[in-house]
Every structure is written in structure tokens, then in C-alpha cells.
Design a protein around this motif. Structure first.
Motif, PDB file in Angstrom:
ATOM      1  N   ALA A 175      -9.862  -2.371   8.188  1.00 48.19           N
ATOM      2  CA  ALA A 175     -10.068  -1.180   7.370  1.00 48.19           C
ATOM      3  C   ALA A 175      -9.070  -0.086   7.680  1.00 48.19           C
ATOM      4  N   VAL A 176      -8.724   0.083   8.962  1.00 46.73           N
ATOM      5  CA  VAL A 176      -7.896   1.224   9.372  1.00 46.73           C
ATOM      6  C   VAL A 176      -6.433   1.022   9.004  1.00 46.73           C
ATOM      7  N   LEU A 177      -5.904  -0.184   9.156  1.00 45.98           N
ATOM      8  CA  LEU A 177      -4.473  -0.384   8.930  1.00 45.98           C
ATOM      9  C   LEU A 177      -4.043  -0.031   7.506  1.00 45.98           C
ATOM     10  N   PRO A 178      -4.735  -0.508   6.445  1.00 46.82           N
ATOM     11  CA  PRO A 178      -4.327  -0.071   5.098  1.00 46.82           C
ATOM     12  C   PRO A 178      -4.484   1.438   4.881  1.00 46.82           C
ATOM     13  N   LEU A 179      -5.543   2.021   5.470  1.00 42.79           N
ATOM     14  CA  LEU A 179      -5.727   3.460   5.329  1.00 42.79           C
ATOM     15  C   LEU A 179      -4.619   4.229   6.038  1.00 42.79           C
ATOM     16  N   ALA A 180      -4.216   3.738   7.208  1.00 46.45           N
ATOM     17  CA  ALA A 180      -3.118   4.401   7.926  1.00 46.45           C
ATOM     18  C   ALA A 180      -1.820   4.321   7.132  1.00 46.45           C
ATOM     19  N   LEU A 181      -1.569   3.183   6.513  1.00 50.27           N
ATOM     20  CA  LEU A 181      -0.368   3.044   5.690  1.00 50.27           C
ATOM     21  C   LEU A 181      -0.424   3.999   4.500  1.00 50.27           C
ATOM     22  N   LEU A 182      -1.591   4.096   3.859  1.00 52.39           N
ATOM     23  CA  LEU A 182      -1.734   5.005   2.725  1.00 52.39           C
ATOM     24  C   LEU A 182      -1.549   6.455   3.156  1.00 52.39           C
ATOM     25  N   ALA A 183      -2.095   6.796   4.336  1.00 54.49           N
ATOM     26  CA  ALA A 183      -1.918   8.168   4.840  1.00 54.49           C
ATOM     27  C   ALA A 183      -0.458   8.462   5.152  1.00 54.49           C
ATOM     28  N   ALA A 184       0.257   7.471   5.724  1.00 47.76           N
ATOM     29  CA  ALA A 184       1.678   7.671   6.018  1.00 47.76           C
ATOM     30  C   ALA A 184       2.480   7.892   4.736  1.00 47.76           C
ATOM     31  N   LEU A 185       2.148   7.124   3.703  1.00 51.95           N
ATOM     32  CA  LEU A 185       2.830   7.335   2.425  1.00 51.95           C
ATOM     33  C   LEU A 185       2.495   8.708   1.845  1.00 51.95           C
ATOM     34  N   GLY A 186       1.248   9.163   2.081  1.00 46.15           N
ATOM     35  CA  GLY A 186       0.872  10.486   1.617  1.00 46.15           C
ATOM     36  C   GLY A 186       1.660  11.583   2.305  1.00 46.15           C
ATOM     37  N   LEU A 187       1.867  11.444   3.616  1.00 46.94           N
ATOM     38  CA  LEU A 187       2.677  12.435   4.336  1.00 46.94           C
ATOM     39  C   LEU A 187       4.116  12.424   3.855  1.00 46.94           C
ATOM     40  N   TRP A 188       4.575  11.290   3.398  1.00 49.58           N
ATOM     41  CA  TRP A 188       5.978  11.171   2.996  1.00 49.58           C
ATOM     42  C   TRP A 188       6.195  11.594   1.544  1.00 49.58           C
ATOM     43  N   PHE A 189       5.222  11.228   0.655  1.00 51.79           N
ATOM     44  CA  PHE A 189       5.442  11.442  -0.770  1.00 51.79           C
ATOM     45  C   PHE A 189       4.567  12.544  -1.368  1.00 51.79           C
ATOM     46  N   SER A 190       3.228  12.377  -1.241  1.00 52.38           N
ATOM     47  CA  SER A 190       2.348  13.300  -1.962  1.00 52.38           C
ATOM     48  C   SER A 190       1.035  13.474  -1.219  1.00 52.38           C
ATOM     49  N   ASP A 191       0.476  14.698  -1.271  1.00 51.11           N
ATOM     50  CA  ASP A 191      -0.813  14.961  -0.639  1.00 51.11           C
ATOM     51  C   ASP A 191      -1.958  14.242  -1.357  1.00 51.11           C
ATOM     52  N   VAL A 192      -1.718  13.854  -2.615  1.00 53.66           N
ATOM     53  CA  VAL A 192      -2.766  13.151  -3.356  1.00 53.66           C
ATOM     54  C   VAL A 192      -3.169  11.865  -2.631  1.00 53.66           C
ATOM     55  N   LEU A 193      -2.184  11.170  -2.062  1.00 58.02           N
ATOM     56  CA  LEU A 193      -2.479   9.932  -1.340  1.00 58.02           C
ATOM     57  C   LEU A 193      -3.317  10.201  -0.095  1.00 58.02           C
ATOM     58  N   LEU A 194      -3.157  11.369   0.506  1.00 52.92           N
ATOM     59  CA  LEU A 194      -3.983  11.723   1.668  1.00 52.92           C
ATOM     60  C   LEU A 194      -5.443  11.869   1.262  1.00 52.92           C
ATOM     61  N   TYR A 195      -5.681  12.501   0.129  1.00 52.99           N
ATOM     62  CA  TYR A 195      -7.068  12.638  -0.337  1.00 52.99           C
ATOM     63  C   TYR A 195      -7.670  11.276  -0.683  1.00 52.99           C
ATOM     64  N   ILE A 196      -6.840  10.415  -1.287  1.00 54.37           N
ATOM     65  CA  ILE A 196      -7.324   9.068  -1.604  1.00 54.37           C
ATOM     66  C   ILE A 196      -7.661   8.311  -0.320  1.00 54.37           C
ATOM     67  N   ALA A 197      -6.789   8.420   0.680  1.00 50.40           N
ATOM     68  CA  ALA A 197      -7.041   7.745   1.955  1.00 50.40           C
ATOM     69  C   ALA A 197      -8.309   8.264   2.610  1.00 50.40           C
ATOM     70  N   ALA A 198      -8.533   9.579   2.536  1.00 50.94           N
ATOM     71  CA  ALA A 198      -9.744  10.148   3.136  1.00 50.94           C
ATOM     72  C   ALA A 198     -10.990   9.660   2.406  1.00 50.94           C
TER      73      ALA A 198
END
Length: 507
Positions: A359-382
Motif C-alpha cells: 500500500a505504501v510504495l504506490p502512495l509514496a510514488l504518487l506523493a513524490a510525483l505530487g511534490l515534483w509536478f502538482s499539489d493535486v497529486l498530494l491530495y489524491i495520495a492522502a
């Protein structure tokens, strides 16, 4: 020849109709086709395809012969390349009858005669089709042997029959969401054939023009689920209508089922090495299970995806499944309901680690992409983390509770799984070997995985993350003499590791 002509008509329609609609650009439906010559040629091609198919079937029919002798069943077929095949009668293990709606209308059946060997078509003779009476005669003649199993207290005749209340388990299977997605895709594909896909999308957009995107997604998902439920109910009716499980004289189990396509599957009891009680997650939540046979030589019909030849009983209440399993095995008390030995806490820890990592590894990848590209991905990861992490923990704990193994009379029993929990009862005499695996992490945790190998079913059934010493003792007791040469025991003759009981493998 009538059957082949009808089939080729369907094939021609399936090929020609999309092409016809493509050529006309959708105007054909309004009587405004732009290419009358192309359409006429297309229709002529369809007619020629049907005629060619019927002609080829006529030649095949003229050159096909079969014979059931005292020692062999023989089949000769082919026009340009003549094939002659034969099976020794004492090696024949199955004679299955199948009839789709067209064959049923014409009172015909397809007969598959098999030896139970996984060697492709060379171990099977197929008579497609013969008359229904001839198919039944062949089945009785080829499987009509003297009884090999003691009657005991279990009856012959009907062991189970369909109960329409069982249909309530169809919508909670994994098939329902798949059918819902397929329905949505089918609507889009058909609309594309008619050149109306854009209109369908616009119509859906207009219906939700005054609602939020979230509400639109929820409504569409509910519609897909509803379509999946309806589809799963229809599929259950087609597969299990008129279901009967019977034990015939001579030791043969026979399953008959099907609404439109009638299926008759026969299995010799001497091929049976046990049963498997399968509980998919949705079905298990409603207290149900299905029963599969663990038998040698169960092949797969590549032409019929619904012909799962090992299924003896569809999802039914667990008590009914246990009762039928006991009847099939001729046991007064079914081994699938026997008390099992729990696995150590280290097995629970391992499952929690796997689940959280998954569960954590895909979420961590999504959060990393959010930090790099868009905050929207951070909300999705959360948002995903709020759902995924508790679900992972619950599934891991359920997977640990599902673990268990034991011995019940002449059967060894192993249970594992959460999304698909399976309890296998395997004849101890049917085990031909043990595979003992212990990774570095398992060695540190004091657990190991035992795999019983057999010629039946999937060929291998595992006892996952059992206590190292207790698990080896279980394997040695389940099949005496098979593992002993590789074990060290304590001075009292008990299975032990020299300290606290059990058994070890040297080296």
C-alpha cells in the motif's frame, strides 16, 4: 452442415455488419447509403463465406469416421491431411457432453473423450457433433466399469441439486464489477459502429450538466454496478440452471448444468484425490463457499470459457458445501471442517509487512510525483492513504486468521488466502513429495513453507509460514516415511530440533 452454415452466418454478420456501417458512415440506417456497389459486394462476400463453410463441413463429414472397439476408441478425420488417432479404453477417464443452443435445437451434442493427461489434443478425441442419444450411449459404454469404491454409508444417485436461493451469491462475486465495466465498454463500441459515439457522450454530458464531477462519477459507477449485478445474475442462470451432482454406479461423479448450453461432466472417483473449498472474499462475507474437485487429469476446454471442469458445486451456504464435500469423499465427517493448527505470530507480522509495503510504495510514488509536478497529486495520495492503509491492515490480519493446517483421518488439510481463501483436503496417499522452502527472512522468523506435491489438481498445495519445527513434524506425520530420511529427531524419538520439540532438516 446445418450447424456450420448457421455458425458461419453469425461470423459473416459479425464481420460484415461493422464494415457495412463503416462504409455507409452511419447513413445506411437512414436509407442514405453512399456506396450501393460496395454494400452489394459485401453482402455477396458474406453469402459466399456461408456457402464455403457449409461445403467444407460437408467434406469433413464425408471423411470422418469413428469406432469404439473392445480395446481402443478410434477417430479418423481430415480431407487433405488425414489423421488417425486412438485411445486405449482402459486409459479413458472422461466423457463430457456439451450442447450449445443450436445443437440442442437439432438434438445434437459435442462429445469429448479424454484420458486425463495434459498432453494437448493428442489425449482427446472430439466428436462434434453426434446425436444426443449416441453421445449418452458413448458415455455409458466408455465409463461403464465395475465399482471400485466401497459404498459405505453414502448414497448413490443425486448428491446435490440446484436451489434458486443460491443465486443471491452471484452479485457478490468478482464477476459482477467486470461485467459492469464490459457493459460500459460495449455501449461505447456499439455506438462507434453506428457512428454515434459522440452523440452518446454528449447525451451523458447533458444529463449531468448541472451536477458536480464527483456526483457524475458516483452515478456512473452505480449504473455500472447495477449492470454488473444484472449480468452476473444472468450468467449464473445460464451456468447453473438445472444443476445436478450425481454419483453413478461404478464410481463416477457426474455434474449436469446449463440453461442454453447444456453441459454434462463426468469424473471417475478413482481419479479423485480430495476437494478444495473455495471462498472468494465477497462470497465468504455472506457465509458461502464453492467446492472444486482435486483430481488427476482435469483438462481445460479452451473453446468454452464457462466449462470449468473441476467445479462440483457453485457458491452455496458453507454448511451445504461441507456436507457435499463429505458426500463426495465418502466421509462421515468432512475434512474441510476439521480443526486446524494456527500459525505463529511471525506469520502475522510478515503479512502486515507485505500489506503495508504494497500500500505504501504506490502512495509514496504518487506523493513524490505530487511534490515534483502538482499539489493535486498530494491530495489524491492522502485520500488514497486514508482508504488503502486500513484496508491493507484488515486484509493482512484476515490472511493470518485464514492460515491453518492439520490432519483429518486420511486427509491432510491446508487453508490460506484472504481475497480467495481456499481449504484443500488432500488424500495423504496422493502426496508424492514435499518441497520445503525457507527464505532468509523466514529463517529469522522461525517459519517455513511446506508444499505438498501431487499428480492431481494444480499439482502443488502449500502450507504457508508454518512454525519450522512443528511444520516439519506435521509433514512427517501426514505422509509417514517420505520425509523421515531428511529429519533430525530428539532422543525420545519425537520430532524435535534438540531444544523445544519439533523437527529440523540438517544442513
Amino acid at each position: 452442415m446445418v450447424v456450420r452454415a448457421a455458425v458461419m452466418s453469425g461470423v459473416a454478420g459479425g464481420i460484415c455488419l461493422p464494415v457495412l456501417l463503416g462504409l455507409s458512415g452511419g447513413d445506411w440506417l437512414r436509407g442514405e447509403a453512399r456506396s450501393a456497389t460496395g454494400i452489394a459486394l459485401l453482402l455477396l462476400g458474406g453469402v459466399l463465406l456461408v456457402v464455403a463453410g457449409a461445403g467444407a463441413e460437408y467434406l469433413r463429414w464425408r471423411k470422418t469416421r469413428y469406432r469404439i472397439g473392445t480395446e481402443r476408441a478410434e477417430l479418423r478425420t481430415g480431407v487433405l491431411l488425414v489423421k488417425r488417432r486412438s485411445l486405449a479404453r482402459d486409459r479413458i477417464r472422461s466423457v463430457d457432453l456439451t450442447a450449445n443452443p443450436l445443437l440442442r435445437i437439432l438434438d445434437l451434442v459435442k462429445v469429448r473423450i479424454g484420458t486425463g493427461e495434459h498432453t494437448g489434443g493428442e489425449s482427446t478425441l472430439e466428436l462434434n457433433p453426434v446425436t444426443k442419444a449416441e453421445g449418452e450411449r458413448l458415455r455409458q459404454e466408455l465409463l461403464g466399469r465395475t465399482a471400485t469404491a466401497a459404498p459405505g454409508e453414502h448414497r448413490e444417485g443425486q448428491l446435490a441439486s440446484v436451489d434458486l436461493a443460491w443465486i443471491r451469491y452471484a452479485p457478490v462475486s468478482f464477476v459482477a464489477p467486470l461485467l459492469g465495466g464490459a457493459a460500459a465498454g460495449g455501449v461505447m463500441q456499439v455506438s462507434e459502429w453506428f457512428g454515434a459515439q459522440g452523440e452518446v457522450i454528449d447525451w451523458v454530458g447533458e444529463r449531468f450538466s448541472h451536477t458536480s464531477v464527483l456526483m457524475m462519477i458516483v452515478v456512473l459507477l452505480l449504473a455500472a454496478v447495477a449492470a454488473g449485478v444484472v449480468g452476473s445474475l444472468g450468467l449464473w442462470i445460464e451456468m447453473w440452471w438445472n444443476y445436478r451432482l450425481e454419483r453413478e454406479p461404478g464410481g463416477t461423479l457426474r455434474v449436469r448444468r446449463g440453461l442454453f448450453t447444456a453441459r454434462s461432466i463426468s469424473m471417475e472417483e478413482r481419479r479423485l484425490r480430495g476437494v478444495e473449498l473455495v471462498e472468494p472474499l465477497g462470497v465468504r462475507l455472506f457465509g458461502a463457499a464453492r467446492v472444486d474437485a482435486v483430481a488427476t487429469g482435469i483438462a481445460h476446454d479452451e473453446q468454452d470459457k464457462h466449462a470449468d471442469l473441476k467445479v462440483l458445486l457453485p457458491p452455496v451456504p458453507r454448511a451445504v458445501a461441507d456436507d457435499v464435500a463429505g458426500q463426495v469423499l465418502r466421509e462421515a465427517r468432512t475434512p474441510t471442517d476439521a480443526p486446524l493448527t494456527a500459525h505463529p505470530r511471525a506469520a502475522r507480522t510478515r503479512r502486515l509487512r507485505w500489506a503495508l509495503a504494497t500500500a505504501v510504495l504506490p502512495l509514496a510514488l504518487l506523493a513524490a510525483l505530487g511534490l515534483w509536478f502538482s499539489d493535486v497529486l498530494l491530495y489524491i495520495a492522502a485520500g488514497c492513504a486514508v482508504l488503502a492503509l486500513p484496508a491493507a491492515v484488515l486484509l493482512a490480519l484476515d490472511a493470518y486468521r485464514s492460515l491453518g493446517h492439520g490432519i483429518s483421518g486420511g486427509y491432510l488439510v491446508a487453508r490460506s488466502g484472504t481475497v480467495r481463501r481456499a481449504t484443500v483436503a488432500l488424500q495423504r496417499g496422493g502426496v508424492i513429495g514435499w518441497v520445503v522452502k525457507q527464505s532468509v527472512f523466514q529463517r529469522r522468523a522461525g517459519v517455513l513453507t511446506l508444499t505438498a506435491t501431487t499428480a492431481a489438481g494444480t499439482g502443488a498445495y502449500a502450507v504457508l509460514d508454518a512454525d519450522a519445527s512443528e511444520g516439519l513434524g506435521f509433514a512427517a506425520d501426514a505422509v509417514p516415511g517420505l520425509l523421515e530420511p531428511f529429519l533430525l529427531r530428539d532422543g525420545d524419538g519425537r520430532a524435535g530440533d534438540g531444544s523445544d520439540g519439533g523437527a529440523t532438516i540438517p544442513g
